[in-house]
Design an enzyme around this catalytic site. Structure first.
Site, short mmCIF file in Angstrom:
data_model
loop_
_atom_site.label_atom_id
_atom_site.label_comp_id
_atom_site.label_asym_id
_atom_site.label_seq_id
_atom_site.Cartn_x
_atom_site.Cartn_y
_atom_site.Cartn_z
N HIS A 27 0.82 -1.22 0.00
CA HIS A 27 0.00 0.00 0.00
C HIS A 27 0.86 1.27 0.00
O HIS A 27 0.33 2.37 -0.11
CB HIS A 27 -0.93 0.03 1.23
CG HIS A 27 -2.07 -0.93 1.12
ND1 HIS A 27 -2.32 -1.91 2.05
CD2 HIS A 27 -3.03 -1.09 0.17
CE1 HIS A 27 -3.39 -2.60 1.69
NE2 HIS A 27 -3.84 -2.13 0.55
N ARG A 53 -5.98 6.26 1.23
CA ARG A 53 -5.73 5.45 2.43
C ARG A 53 -4.42 5.86 3.09
O ARG A 53 -4.24 5.69 4.28
CB ARG A 53 -5.73 3.96 2.06
CG ARG A 53 -7.08 3.48 1.58
CD ARG A 53 -7.20 1.99 1.57
NE ARG A 53 -6.62 1.39 0.39
CZ ARG A 53 -6.78 0.12 0.04
NH1 ARG A 53 -7.49 -0.69 0.81
NH2 ARG A 53 -6.24 -0.36 -1.04
N ASP A 219 -13.77 -6.26 -3.68
CA ASP A 219 -13.04 -6.27 -2.42
C ASP A 219 -13.50 -5.06 -1.61
O ASP A 219 -13.28 -3.92 -2.01
CB ASP A 219 -11.53 -6.17 -2.68
CG ASP A 219 -10.73 -6.39 -1.43
OD1 ASP A 219 -11.11 -5.87 -0.37
OD2 ASP A 219 -9.70 -7.09 -1.49
N GLU A 245 -16.01 -9.67 -0.95
CA GLU A 245 -14.87 -9.94 -0.06
C GLU A 245 -14.77 -8.94 1.08
O GLU A 245 -14.91 -7.73 0.88
CB GLU A 245 -13.58 -9.91 -0.89
CG GLU A 245 -12.32 -10.04 -0.04
CD GLU A 245 -11.08 -10.30 -0.90
OE1 GLU A 245 -11.19 -11.02 -1.91
OE2 GLU A 245 -10.01 -9.77 -0.55
N GLU A 273 -8.34 -11.98 5.32
CA GLU A 273 -6.97 -11.49 5.13
C GLU A 273 -6.45 -10.76 6.37
O GLU A 273 -5.25 -10.68 6.57
CB GLU A 273 -6.83 -10.64 3.87
CG GLU A 273 -7.40 -9.26 3.96
CD GLU A 273 -7.32 -8.51 2.64
OE1 GLU A 273 -7.97 -8.94 1.67
OE2 GLU A 273 -6.60 -7.51 2.58
N ASP A 296 -3.48 -14.28 4.97
CA ASP A 296 -2.23 -13.79 4.38
C ASP A 296 -1.11 -14.48 5.16
O ASP A 296 -0.99 -14.29 6.38
CB ASP A 296 -2.15 -12.27 4.52
CG ASP A 296 -0.92 -11.71 3.80
OD1 ASP A 296 -1.09 -10.84 2.94
OD2 ASP A 296 0.21 -12.16 4.11
N HIS A 323 -4.44 -14.53 0.68
CA HIS A 323 -4.33 -13.15 0.22
C HIS A 323 -2.91 -12.90 -0.30
O HIS A 323 -1.92 -13.23 0.36
CB HIS A 323 -4.61 -12.22 1.41
CG HIS A 323 -4.34 -10.78 1.14
ND1 HIS A 323 -3.31 -10.09 1.74
CD2 HIS A 323 -4.96 -9.90 0.33
CE1 HIS A 323 -3.33 -8.84 1.32
NE2 HIS A 323 -4.31 -8.69 0.47
N GLU A 343 -4.20 -15.65 -5.80
CA GLU A 343 -4.39 -14.22 -6.07
C GLU A 343 -3.10 -13.59 -6.59
O GLU A 343 -2.02 -13.88 -6.09
CB GLU A 343 -4.81 -13.47 -4.79
CG GLU A 343 -4.88 -11.96 -5.02
CD GLU A 343 -5.27 -11.13 -3.80
OE1 GLU A 343 -5.26 -11.65 -2.68
OE2 GLU A 343 -5.58 -9.94 -4.02
C1 LIG Z 1 -7.71 -3.72 -3.09
C2 LIG Z 1 -7.84 -3.89 -1.61
O1 LIG Z 1 -8.43 -2.74 -1.07
C3 LIG Z 1 -6.52 -4.17 -0.92
O2 LIG Z 1 -5.62 -3.11 -1.18
C4 LIG Z 1 -5.92 -5.48 -1.33
C5 LIG Z 1 -6.73 -6.62 -0.86
O3 LIG Z 1 -7.50 -6.54 0.07
C6 LIG Z 1 -6.64 -7.91 -1.57
O4 LIG Z 1 -5.73 -8.08 -2.39
O5 LIG Z 1 -7.46 -8.77 -1.30
MG MG Z 2 -8.93 -8.26 0.12
#
Ligand SMILES: C[C@H](O)[C@H](O)CC(=O)C(=O)O
Ligand code: MG
Length: 397
Positions: A27, A53, A219, A245, A273, A296, A323, A343
């Site tokens: 991020h 963010r 997401d 998600e 995640e 994750d 994740h 992913e």
């Molecule tokens: C896109 C989402 O807000 C975040 O940055 C990544 C994520 O939650 C995901 O890969 O799953």
């Molecule tokens: Mg996510």
């Protein structure tokens, strides 16, 4: 009796955090990146924190690099998030459970790291730090045994991984050969009916661009409430949304349980995640909160804990699609039948090309080609640490 050299030294580094660090703290990107463009979050109820963010500090921690050196000079390493506070925990608290020990004692080391920190840990940053150490330990073990991590986990159950892509451009992901595209939800409940309409319009535009058969997912990054999530799910179902998600707070197990019951038949509810350890995932699984869990591996407790989480999900008939987390999840996913795909986070600013997820911190990081990847069989996780990046060791002993 293991004949491996003992662990000599554990070191924790941070990578300078200047808003363009990227890497494991994915991020931490510069201006104009899709990942920081008005994404719905639990902080979006405050207008001043809605557009970015980074404005509320999503990238404040930065990357943690853990190195574990054996007596024979072989070094295992891992990268994850957690930055300086995690480096403190690794050096000042966790290192004692590794130094002088046999690197094959992964279970005992994990147990001691977790229970010695339980009074201030259990989830979040502390388990993030434990995860970094655990991943570096598996990397070291693989290098000492000259085996890839996936071989130590029981071996591959398929020849290659297939990927969906996360990013703002599922249409580009389709062109690039991915099996689906997961879009960030841009507008949360604070943006009312107009925001809801905009979310659905974005989904409709992508459905039109991608055709009926391409997977599209939202997401929601913990941003919604149960009512909004239920409405979004039902409206998005008409546009063929495959899953919704992380719609709610990770602590709201009751909300997820209700959402799973209220979601339209055929739509999957996914989360996890920001969940950690076998105990957190046991809550999600026993309360029947979701159809897919998404730990994750760099945050949930590392590979040692993911083995347990994955086995529980398997016994429940729930899929586990980790994740992000690049090579650290690829080595796991390829060994498990209940992880049929993976992913890939699109880290190109426009989400329109495939670039290594943890760039610039890893050398040799494999990326999917045409949405597919054969997990490399070099020892450990099969990547090297980029020594050209500025590494800082704030709590050197
Ligand atoms: C896109 C989402 O807000 C975040 O940055 C990544 C994520 O939650 C995901 O890969 O799953
Ligand atoms: Mg996510």
């Amino acid at each position: 009796m293991s004949r491996l050299p003992k662990i000599k030294h554990v070191r924790a580094y941070v990578v300078k955090n200047d808003g363009t660090g990227g890497g494991a703290d994915y991020h931490d990107q510069g201006d104009g990146h899709w990942i920081d463009d008005h994404i719905a979050t639990p902080m979006a109820k405050y207008p001043e924190y809605r557009q970015s963010r980074r404005s509320f500090g999503i990238n404040v921690l930065g990357t943690l690099v853990v190195e574990i050196e054996a007596e024979n000079g072989v070094v295992g390493f891992a990268v994850t998030t957690g930055g300086e506070p995690a480096a403190y925990i690794v050096e000042k608290h966790l290192a004692r459970f590794l130094e002088g020990r046999d690197p094959s004692e992964v279970e005992k080391i994990w147990d001691q790291m977790y229970f010695s920190t339980q009074y201030y840990g259990r989830k979040g940053l502390v388990v993030n730090a434990i995860s970094g150490v655990d991943l570096a330990l598996w990397d070291l073990l693989g290098r000492l045994r000259q085996e890839p991590v996936f071989a130590m986990l029981g071996g591959a159950v398929r020849d290659e991984l297939t990927f969906y892509a996360t990013g703002a451009r599922p249409d580009k992901a389709k062109e690039l050969g991915f099996i689906g595209g997961k879009m960030p939800l841009h507008h949360g409940p604070a943006e009312g009916e107009e925001g809801l309409r905009k979310n659905l319009a974005e989904l409709e535009a992508m459905r039109n661009a991608c055709g009926d058969d391409f997977w599209l997912m939202f997401d929601c990054w913990m941003a919604l409430d149960l009512n909004y999530a239920t409405r979004l799910a039902h409206e998005a179902h008409k546009l063929g949304l495959k899953w919704i998600e992380e719609a709610l707070s990770p602590d709201d197990y009751w909300g997820y349980q209700a959402l799973k019951k209220r979601a339209p038949p055929g739509m999957l509810v996914t989360t996890g995640e920001h969940e950690a350890t076998r105990w957190g995932f046991r809550m999600l699984l026993e309360m029947e909160c979701c159809d897919i869990i998404q730990p994750d591996v760099g945050w949930c407790g590392g590979v040692t804990e993911l083995i347990k989480i994955s086995a529980m999900a398997d016994a429940k008939g729930v899929l586990m699609i980790p994740h992000g987390s690049s090579v650290y999840s690829y080595h796991f996913v390829v060994t498990r039948h209940n992880s049929p795909f993976a992913e890939f986070l699109m880290m190109a600013p426009g989400a329109d090309e495939v670039v290594p997820m943890f760039h610039p911190q890893l050398i040799g990081e494999p990326v999917p080609v045409n949405g597919r990847l054969k997990v490399p069989d070099a020892p450990g996780f099969g990547v090297e640490l980029n020594r050209d990046i500025a590494l800082h060791r704030p709590y050197a002993r």
